[in-house]
Design a protein around this motif. Structure first.
Motif, PDB file in Angstrom:
ATOM      1  N   ALA A  10      18.444   1.034  -8.006  1.00  0.00           N
ATOM      2  CA  ALA A  10      18.794   1.007  -6.591  1.00  0.00           C
ATOM      3  C   ALA A  10      19.937   0.014  -6.389  1.00  0.00           C
ATOM      4  O   ALA A  10      20.052  -0.976  -7.109  1.00  0.00           O
ATOM      5  CB  ALA A  10      17.588   0.606  -5.757  1.00  0.00           C
ATOM      6  N   GLU A  13      17.952  -2.614  -1.050  1.00  0.00           N
ATOM      7  CA  GLU A  13      16.574  -3.095  -1.021  1.00  0.00           C
ATOM      8  C   GLU A  13      15.562  -2.001  -1.331  1.00  0.00           C
ATOM      9  O   GLU A  13      14.414  -2.290  -1.620  1.00  0.00           O
ATOM     10  CB  GLU A  13      16.272  -3.696   0.351  1.00  0.00           C
ATOM     11  N   TYR A  14      15.969  -0.749  -1.220  1.00  0.00           N
ATOM     12  CA  TYR A  14      15.063   0.373  -1.385  1.00  0.00           C
ATOM     13  C   TYR A  14      15.357   1.155  -2.655  1.00  0.00           C
ATOM     14  O   TYR A  14      16.515   1.309  -3.035  1.00  0.00           O
ATOM     15  CB  TYR A  14      15.213   1.374  -0.224  1.00  0.00           C
ATOM     16  N   ASP A  15      14.316   1.660  -3.276  1.00  0.00           N
ATOM     17  CA  ASP A  15      14.457   2.691  -4.295  1.00  0.00           C
ATOM     18  C   ASP A  15      14.248   4.024  -3.595  1.00  0.00           C
ATOM     19  O   ASP A  15      13.639   4.080  -2.519  1.00  0.00           O
ATOM     20  CB  ASP A  15      13.392   2.540  -5.391  1.00  0.00           C
ATOM     21  N   ASP A  18      10.775   4.715  -2.538  1.00  0.00           N
ATOM     22  CA  ASP A  18      10.340   3.995  -1.343  1.00  0.00           C
ATOM     23  C   ASP A  18      10.727   4.765  -0.079  1.00  0.00           C
ATOM     24  O   ASP A  18       9.940   4.867   0.859  1.00  0.00           O
ATOM     25  CB  ASP A  18      10.965   2.602  -1.290  1.00  0.00           C
ATOM     26  N   ILE A  19      11.926   5.304  -0.071  1.00  0.00           N
ATOM     27  CA  ILE A  19      12.381   6.097   1.080  1.00  0.00           C
ATOM     28  C   ILE A  19      11.522   7.348   1.224  1.00  0.00           C
ATOM     29  O   ILE A  19      11.094   7.686   2.326  1.00  0.00           O
ATOM     30  CB  ILE A  19      13.881   6.464   0.928  1.00  0.00           C
ATOM     31  N   CYS A  20      11.256   8.019   0.105  1.00  0.00           N
ATOM     32  CA  CYS A  20      10.417   9.227   0.133  1.00  0.00           C
ATOM     33  C   CYS A  20       9.032   8.913   0.689  1.00  0.00           C
ATOM     34  O   CYS A  20       8.493   9.675   1.500  1.00  0.00           O
ATOM     35  CB  CYS A  20      10.301   9.832  -1.261  1.00  0.00           C
ATOM     36  N   GLN A  21       8.474   7.799   0.273  1.00  0.00           N
ATOM     37  CA  GLN A  21       7.147   7.419   0.760  1.00  0.00           C
ATOM     38  C   GLN A  21       7.189   7.010   2.226  1.00  0.00           C
ATOM     39  O   GLN A  21       6.333   7.412   3.008  1.00  0.00           O
ATOM     40  CB  GLN A  21       6.563   6.297  -0.101  1.00  0.00           C
ATOM     41  N   ASP A  22       8.182   6.209   2.616  1.00  0.00           N
ATOM     42  CA  ASP A  22       8.281   5.760   4.011  1.00  0.00           C
ATOM     43  C   ASP A  22       8.458   6.929   4.972  1.00  0.00           C
ATOM     44  O   ASP A  22       7.928   6.912   6.082  1.00  0.00           O
ATOM     45  CB  ASP A  22       9.433   4.777   4.190  1.00  0.00           C
ATOM     46  N   TYR A  23       9.206   7.934   4.549  1.00  0.00           N
ATOM     47  CA  TYR A  23       9.452   9.098   5.404  1.00  0.00           C
ATOM     48  C   TYR A  23       8.481  10.247   5.121  1.00  0.00           C
ATOM     49  O   TYR A  23       8.612  11.323   5.703  1.00  0.00           O
ATOM     50  CB  TYR A  23      10.902   9.577   5.252  1.00  0.00           C
TER      51      TYR A  23
END
Length: 73
Positions: A10, A13-15, A18-23
């Motif tokens: 990355a 701050e995000y991998d 992480d984005i896939c999980q957050d969204y």
């Protein structure tokens, strides 16, 4: 388990995961994002973009079918 290759690193701050999980992205959407983000960081930029396109087209077909079923029931 995260890979160590450069296309998995990355730059912020995000991998991607992480984005896939957050969204709460499903597999197709998460995979499309992954290939778009890493395009140009691996051997064949176009190949990664075509893979992203394939996952997007699969998701469009899935959503279209789901919508058709919803409208016909």
């Amino acid at each position: 388990m995260r890979g160590n290759a450069i296309h998995y690193e990355a730059t912020g701050e995000y991998d991607v995961i992480d984005i896939c999980q957050d969204y709460q992205l499903n597999f197709q959407r998460g995979s499309a994002l992954k290939y778009i983000v890493r395009a140009g960081k691996k051997d064949d930029e176009l190949q990664d973009l075509y893979k992203a396109k394939d996952f997007i087209e699969r998701e469009i077909a899935f959503v279209r079918e789901k919508e058709t079923k919803r409208l016909t029931t």
